[in-house]
Design an enzyme around this catalytic site. Structure first.
Site, PDB file in Angstrom:
ATOM      1  N   ASP A  82      -6.875  -1.437  -4.555  1.00  0.00           N
ATOM      2  CA  ASP A  82      -7.921  -1.085  -3.588  1.00  0.00           C
ATOM      3  C   ASP A  82      -8.888  -0.065  -4.176  1.00  0.00           C
ATOM      4  O   ASP A  82     -10.105  -0.168  -4.012  1.00  0.00           O
ATOM      5  CB  ASP A  82      -7.306  -0.517  -2.306  1.00  0.00           C
ATOM      6  CG  ASP A  82      -6.397  -1.496  -1.591  1.00  0.00           C
ATOM      7  OD1 ASP A  82      -6.586  -2.718  -1.734  1.00  0.00           O
ATOM      8  OD2 ASP A  82      -5.476  -1.028  -0.893  1.00  0.00           O
ATOM      9  N   ASP A 131       0.866  -1.184   0.000  1.00  0.00           N
ATOM     10  CA  ASP A 131       0.000   0.000   0.000  1.00  0.00           C
ATOM     11  C   ASP A 131       0.901   1.232   0.000  1.00  0.00           C
ATOM     12  O   ASP A 131       1.980   1.221   0.594  1.00  0.00           O
ATOM     13  CB  ASP A 131      -0.916   0.008   1.224  1.00  0.00           C
ATOM     14  CG  ASP A 131      -2.018  -1.041   1.139  1.00  0.00           C
ATOM     15  OD1 ASP A 131      -2.429  -1.386   0.016  1.00  0.00           O
ATOM     16  OD2 ASP A 131      -2.475  -1.506   2.196  1.00  0.00           O
TER      17      ASP A 131
END
Length: 173
Positions: free
Chosen positions: A149, A127
């Site tokens: 995401d 991330d």
């Protein structure tokens, strides 16, 4: 195969498959670039705007960092659940009757596969995007996320739109 294109695929599925491939390619390219070219691990947080930074976060849990667990059994369990979910979504996409739902499911599948590749390659999801806002002395951060995401969230939003506001289903006689 009736209605099939020259590649044997139903023209109805092509947009969903294309969406999944594009999301997967962009997601993996962004992560590889950030890790290996930009070298975000050694740079630390990089402020791009007053409300957006690039940071490196390794997510061993699921969405939004829930269920953080680094044990091999937990990681294998997450991979099995993800594989089953992708299969179910692919079947749903094959039966989908609207372009919005087909593309939305492709976005979700591409994002899920992109994050699964991270788990296999690194043992965690990469991330890197962090939105934040400051009020006075207090800073409020959103969860750190990635392109996969974002595609999953966009896909879910499109599915909700399609189910609530999309073309109504034909009425039964």
């Amino acid at each position: 195969m009736e209605g099939a294109g020259s590649d044997g695929l139903s023209p109805h599925l092509r947009p969903g498959i294309n969406a999944a491939i594009v999301v997967l390619a962009l997601d993996q390219a962004s992560k590889l670039w950030l890790l290996n070219v930009f070298d975000i691990a050694h740079r630390g947080a990089v402020k791009l705007t007053p409300f957006f930074d690039l940071v490196l976060a390794w997510n061993v849990g699921i969405s939004f960092g829930w269920f953080q667990n680094e044990s091999p059994i937990a990681q294998i369990s997450l991979m099995v659940i993800k594989a089953v979910a992708v299969i179910v979504l692919a079947v749903w996409m094959a039966w989908s009757r609207t372009l919005i739902a087909t593309v939305a499911l492709g976005l979700i599948i591409g994002g899920a596969v992109g994050n699964a590749i991270d788990r296999l390659a690194y043992g965690a999801v990469v991330d890197f995007a962090l939105f934040h806002v400051q009020f006075g002395e207090k800073t409020y951060n959103w969860y750190v996320f990635n392109l996969a995401d974002a595609a999953i969230v966009a896909g879910v939003a499109a599915l909700l739109y399609d189910s609530l506001l999309g073309v109504p289903a034909a009425k039964a006689p």
